[in-house]
Design an enzyme around this catalytic site. Structure first.
Site, mmCIF file in Angstrom:
data_model
loop_
_atom_site.group_PDB
_atom_site.id
_atom_site.type_symbol
_atom_site.label_atom_id
_atom_site.label_comp_id
_atom_site.label_asym_id
_atom_site.label_seq_id
_atom_site.Cartn_x
_atom_site.Cartn_y
_atom_site.Cartn_z
ATOM 1 N N GLU A 157 11.195 -2.624 6.843
ATOM 2 C CA GLU A 157 10.902 -1.441 7.650
ATOM 3 C C GLU A 157 12.041 -1.049 8.588
ATOM 4 O O GLU A 157 11.848 -0.853 9.782
ATOM 5 C CB GLU A 157 9.614 -1.673 8.443
ATOM 6 C CG GLU A 157 8.404 -1.922 7.558
ATOM 7 C CD GLU A 157 7.139 -2.250 8.328
ATOM 8 O OE1 GLU A 157 7.174 -2.244 9.576
ATOM 9 O OE2 GLU A 157 6.119 -2.532 7.688
ATOM 10 N N HIS A 234 0.708 1.821 1.677
ATOM 11 C CA HIS A 234 -0.477 1.962 2.526
ATOM 12 C C HIS A 234 -0.849 3.442 2.501
ATOM 13 O O HIS A 234 -0.249 4.261 3.208
ATOM 14 C CB HIS A 234 -0.175 1.483 3.949
ATOM 15 C CG HIS A 234 0.170 0.036 4.029
ATOM 16 N ND1 HIS A 234 -0.709 -0.968 3.657
ATOM 17 C CD2 HIS A 234 1.303 -0.590 4.444
ATOM 18 C CE1 HIS A 234 -0.139 -2.147 3.848
ATOM 19 N NE2 HIS A 234 1.091 -1.952 4.310
ATOM 20 N N ASP A 266 -2.968 -0.710 -0.255
ATOM 21 C CA ASP A 266 -4.364 -0.429 0.062
ATOM 22 C C ASP A 266 -4.495 1.091 0.188
ATOM 23 O O ASP A 266 -3.531 1.789 0.487
ATOM 24 C CB ASP A 266 -4.857 -1.141 1.333
ATOM 25 C CG ASP A 266 -3.907 -1.048 2.513
ATOM 26 O OD1 ASP A 266 -3.269 0.004 2.710
ATOM 27 O OD2 ASP A 266 -3.794 -2.035 3.275
#
Length: 397
Positions: A157, A234, A266
């Site tokens: 990230e 995500h 997810d």
């Protein structure tokens, strides 16, 4: 655990996955994913799940999952809470459980702006002192897990949504050079593992996607090894890109010579669509199928990991109020429509692959070698085994 034992366990895990390529060995996410020509279907796990028997019955089912990533146990604040004071108890317990069950281990994460111990986050650094600390951390952690990890998320990230580099002690002190430096240190610490850049919203945010492509090129231009890019994925129900669009994004990275994987998938329902109704669950199923299908469509996409398989342990509701029900199983361990949709998709892909019509076809011989896509990895670790059997590897703490 000695380094020899670790290598034996990882080699066994890879061999099991390659052998499964000859058939579904029962119908679950992982066995069907492998039969469709991929390396794994995985999930995140943490030590707080260990005493949940219902959870463990699913997690240890090798038809369902062949790869595990520790959610938090390998992050810097856990592994080195104070300088030169390393602790591996939590992550070791996950690694031993996973590898002894013949499953693969994906390691996460080394250089990240978040979940840093105070001595790093609040320290006063020069380029020399921070380089020394970064080198010691990456080297110690990776060498402790040498021979256990299929891949490491080396840098995590590093990008803002607009494509700029995210603020961190590493960027402030070392500039953008901290990224190739991290990969160089990692390659020296454990040359046998895959080295990944990992980030979120690469699937949905064009400026960030473009910046990640530039990041990969910059690492390569610096002469540092980078083997893969992890797409966290995500996502939100009804806001997930199409299968074709996702495959196109993955392909833009594989064109640079790296592999790709979905590393933290997810897909959350968003209020007011909570609890989800039948239409919402049907849309979630199609969104999951789009993500998994895009990996099937790209040869160098090696697998998919969901960030917990059950809503019982999902990070989503506590981190993002107003979102939830993001996983493939309910809180009560019932399979959702999304699970059945993904299994159906993989079953169809496995039939095509088994018939020689899928991308990257080729069967192993049941021993983990042959001309199958993953035979070369098993052969590599078999060679590694032969080496360690005749060399003096000392146990590590």
């Amino acid at each position: 655990m000695s380094r020899l034992t670790r290598t034996l366990l990882l080699a066994s895990s890879l061999a099991s996955g390659a052998a499964a390529q000859n058939g579904t060995q029962g119908e679950g996410l992982h066995s069907l994913m492998v039969a469709a020509g991929k390396l794994y279907f995985g999930t995140a796990m943490e030590t707080n799940n260990f005493d949940d028997a219902a959870y463990q019955a699913i997690a240890t089912n090798k038809n369902e999952f062949g790869m595990f990533t520790p959610e938090n146990s390998q992050k810097w604040e856990v592994t080195e809470p104070t300088q030169n004071d390393f602790s591996f108890t939590q992550a070791d317990s996950i690694a031993e459980r996973v590898l002894s069950n013949g499953q693969l281990f994906r390691c996460h994460t080394l250089t990240w702006h978040s979940q840093l111990p105070p001595f790093v986050a609040n320290g006063t650094w020069t380029p020399e002192t921070l380089t020394a600390v970064l080198t010691a951390h990456i080297t110690t952690v990776m060498q402790h897990y040498a021979g256990q990890c299929y891949a490491w998320d080396v840098v995590n990230e590093a990008l803002n949504e607009d494509g700029s580099l995210r603020s961190s002690p590493f960027l402030t002190t070392l500039g953008e050079a901290y990224i190739p430096l991290s990969f160089t240190i990692a390659a020296q610490a454990d040359p046998s593992t895959k080295l990944y850049y990992n980030d979120f919203n690469l699937e949905t945010t064009p400026p960030k996607t473009a910046a990640a492509l530039s990041l990969v090129r910059a690492v390569q231009s610096a002469g540092a090894p980078i083997h893969g890019v992890g797409f966290q994925a995500h996502l939100n129900v009804g806001q997930t890109p199409s299968r074709a669009d996702l495959a196109a994004i993955l392909t833009s990275f594989t064109a640079l010579g790296v592999e790709v994987a979905y590393t933290e998938l997810d897909i959350a329902h968003v209020a007011p669509a909570l609890p989800a109704d039948e239409a919402g669950n049907a849309q979630q199923a199609e969104d999951y199928a789009a993500v998994v299908g895009s990996c099937l469509d790209v040869e160098a996409c090696v697998g998919v990991t969901v960030w917990q398989f059950t809503d019982r342990y999902s990070w989503v509701p506590s981190t993002f109020p107003g979102k939830g029900e993001a996983c493939l199983w309910t809180e009560g361990y019932e399979k959702k429509v999304a699970y059945e949709r993904v299994v159906g998709l993989l079953r169809e892909a496995a039939v095509v692959e088994g018939g020689g019509g899928g991308a990257g076809g080729g069967a192993g011989d049941g021993s983990g070698s042959g001309n199958g896509r993953w035979g070369k990895w098993v052969d590599f670790f078999r060679g590694k085994l032969e080496y360690v059997m005749f060399d003096a590897y000392t146990p590590r703490p």
